[in-house]
Write an enzyme that holds these catalytic residues in place. Sequence first.
Site, PDB file in Angstrom:
ATOM      1  N   PHE A 175       0.844  -1.194   0.000  1.00  0.00           N
ATOM      2  CA  PHE A 175       0.000   0.000   0.000  1.00  0.00           C
ATOM      3  C   PHE A 175       0.876   1.239   0.000  1.00  0.00           C
ATOM      4  CE2 PHE A 175       0.773  -1.199   4.372  1.00  0.00           C
ATOM      5  CZ  PHE A 175       1.052   0.001   5.019  1.00  0.00           C
ATOM      6  N   CYS A 176       0.291   2.346  -0.465  1.00  0.00           N
ATOM      7  CA  CYS A 176       0.968   3.641  -0.473  1.00  0.00           C
ATOM      8  C   CYS A 176      -0.111   4.713  -0.376  1.00  0.00           C
ATOM      9  CB  CYS A 176       1.832   3.821  -1.716  1.00  0.00           C
ATOM     10  SG  CYS A 176       0.947   3.654  -3.275  1.00  0.00           S
ATOM     11  N   THR A 177       0.269   5.956  -0.505  1.00  0.00           N
ATOM     12  CA  THR A 177      -0.671   7.058  -0.254  1.00  0.00           C
ATOM     13  C   THR A 177      -1.869   7.035  -1.195  1.00  0.00           C
ATOM     14  OG1 THR A 177       1.188   8.408   0.468  1.00  0.00           O
ATOM     15  CG2 THR A 177      -0.882   9.549   0.016  1.00  0.00           C
ATOM     16  N   GLY A 179      -1.773   5.122  -4.383  1.00  0.00           N
ATOM     17  CA  GLY A 179      -1.771   3.961  -5.255  1.00  0.00           C
ATOM     18  C   GLY A 179      -0.678   3.939  -6.302  1.00  0.00           C
ATOM     19  N   ILE A 204      -4.083   4.498   0.463  1.00  0.00           N
ATOM     20  CA  ILE A 204      -4.588   4.785   1.808  1.00  0.00           C
ATOM     21  C   ILE A 204      -5.706   5.822   1.768  1.00  0.00           C
ATOM     22  CG2 ILE A 204      -3.941   5.590   4.119  1.00  0.00           C
ATOM     23  CD1 ILE A 204      -0.989   4.847   3.249  1.00  0.00           C
TER      24      ILE A 204
END
Length: 297
Positions: A175-177, A179, A204
């Site tokens: 996951f990241c901020t 995508g 996220i």
Amino acid sequence: MTYKVAALYRFVAMTDLPVHQQALNDIGAQFDLCGTLLIAHEGINGTIASSNGGVDAVLDYLETHFEVSKGEVKFSDSSRRPFLRLKVRIKPEIVTLRQPQADPTKQVGTYVDPQNWNELIADPDVLLIDTRNDYETKIGIFDGAIDPKIKIFTEFVDYVRKNLDPAKHKKVAMFCTGGIRCEKASSFMLSEGFETVYHLKGGILKYLEDVPVEQSKWNGECFVFDRRVGVGHGLEEGTAKLCHGCRETLMSNDLMSEQYEFGVSCPHCFDSLSGDEISARRMRHEQMMKRKSSLSS
């Protein structure tokens, strides 16, 4: 005054980059528009904000030319101007990994919607990895996630090659901020021989927007790259701040310290500063505040 904020990206073939750069700057000149857009031959990425319709004007342009809605576009609000000005920059990559084989237009991991994310990460066979930088993970992370503690995204490559094994780690979820980093990261890991790679669709931010607090597996705030610093569930502005001296992310205990001076110092950098350096930072901060005031007037 409320600013509409749009975080967006799409991997799509782009040509005539200077032409589009100029067109986007021209739109910015017509509106109260701020933020950063990165354009490259592989696509577009950025976060922009406006108080008077500039965001919609940019999105109309990007939809007409690049069907940006087929990528990711997420909206939120800011109670203050989140960026100083608009910057449209041409780059070699819209997210830098420096691994040509990591091409999301050719192969990418399996997208998982926020509504199905909790079930996936509850699987004990799934290795959950945060692909963000250490100053981002400091203020929030998913339950049970591994923090690689990388300083920049390109370090993710070394982390994977030194710490993960395709023969052992059969299922990996990332996951990241928003995508975009997971698009590159999942493509890279597939090229390294990892069998099954998942990533959170919309990142996220989409999770915090769609998943109710009572069902959430997220702890803390999500770091964002504007003056809000962090957002929580419902994408509400959080309490995290940024030290304008050393750029360290600050939480409530940092802000209560006697070593914290807005725009100048914090507990993470105070002891390393001389009196002259503190004076220089104060002067720089005063100049920034004057500039911000002139932009707002």
